[in-house]
Design an enzyme around this catalytic site. Structure first.
Site, PDB file in Angstrom:
ATOM      1  N   TYR A 163      50.378  41.519  39.558  1.00  0.00           N
ATOM      2  CA  TYR A 163      49.253  42.062  38.791  1.00  0.00           C
ATOM      3  C   TYR A 163      47.916  41.478  39.221  1.00  0.00           C
ATOM      4  CZ  TYR A 163      47.425  44.322  34.516  1.00  0.00           C
ATOM      5  OH  TYR A 163      46.784  45.134  33.619  1.00  0.00           O
ATOM      6  N   LYS A 170      40.055  42.906  35.755  1.00  0.00           N
ATOM      7  CA  LYS A 170      39.828  42.915  34.308  1.00  0.00           C
ATOM      8  C   LYS A 170      39.086  41.652  33.857  1.00  0.00           C
ATOM      9  CE  LYS A 170      41.749  46.875  33.334  1.00  0.00           C
ATOM     10  NZ  LYS A 170      40.929  48.015  32.869  1.00  0.00           N
TER      11      LYS A 170
END
Length: 265
Positions: A163, A170
């Site tokens: 991720y 993010k």
């Protein structure tokens, strides 16, 4: 009409105009429906597939009696973002609410990730929201203010398998939220973010261990279930209402308490 100064005899967002990037599917779809249910006219951004966006626009108009139109744009392309804001404001006559929801990423380990994967993810998930806000702000100021809500992920602060590109993007998005919030608050524009835990959407299909992730997320969440797109949408809507006037530059975590007891092992 701005959210903070409008006299609303009907629904709380009557007269407001909202743009939701990536607004036709998953979390974006839920946000579009929630804002429309509160009276906002909605511009639904999509990139590849116009079908769901057109169907959602028709549904919104029929169910809630507001204006709704689909707009194609790749949020990772700077010229697309500029044109999107121009097209939306031309079609609707302004903009009050910007929801930066469109996101993408490449599921690879740190060592397997390539430079083009990094650029793709950061351009869509961090640079795109900055540019969208930059182009949207003059239109919001012309209407007396507005709200910007960025959709983040708990991967911004927690390490998740494969991720890295998304998590870093993010984290950048949450930092962008704070910088925009401080600069724009004196001008009547509120900027915040909503960060979801593991949300039950089609995006989970891209993970090889989808079923295990869902089972673990459900068992590890104190609330007893996974986060649904509607949970995120309701938090986003609240940040667009006058009642949230003094919430500025914050990232609201909607995860049913999962990260309070998060175990990576």
């Amino acid at each position: 009409m701005t959210q903070d100064n409008a006299v609303n005899p009907g629904k709380p967002l009557d007269g407001s105009i909202a743009l939701i990037t990536g607004g036709s599917r998953g979390i974006g779809r839920a946000i579009t429906l929630e804002l429309a249910s509160l009276g906002a006219d909605v511009a639904i951004n999509f990139f590849r597939n116009p079908g769901p966006a057109k169907e959602l626009a028709d549904t919104v108009k029929e169910q809630f009696g507001v204006s709704a139109e689909p707009f194609r744009a790749n949020i990772g392309e700077a010229d697309h973002v500029q044109r999107l804001i121009a097209d939306v404001t031309d079609a609707f006559g302004g903009l009050d609410i910007l929801i930066n929801n469109a996101a993408s990423g490449v599921q690879r380990t740190v060592m397997d990730l390539k430079a083009n994967h990094w650029n793709w993810t950061l351009d869509i998930n961090a640079r795109g929201p900055w540019l969208a806000a930059k182009h949207a702000v003059p239109h919001m100021l012309a209407r007396g203010g507005g709200s910007i809500v960025n959709i983040s992920s708990v991967g911004s602060s927690r390490v998740m398998d494969n991720y890295m590109s998304v998590g870093v993007s993010k984290a950048a998005l949450e930092s962008l939220t704070r910088y925009l919030a401080v600069e724009l608050a004196p001008q009547g524009i509120r900027v915040n973010a909503v960060s979801g835990g593991l949300v039950k959407t089609d995006a989970l299909d891209h993970f090889e261990d989808r079923e295990n992730m869902i089972a673990k997320a459900t068992s590890d969440t104190p609330a007893g279930r996974m986060v649904e797109p509607e949970d995120i949408a309701r938090a986003v809507a609240f940040l667009c209402l006058p009642e949230s006037h003094m919430i500025i530059g914050q990232t609201i975590v909607v995860d049913g308490g999962m990260t309070l007891t998060w175990r990576t092992a």
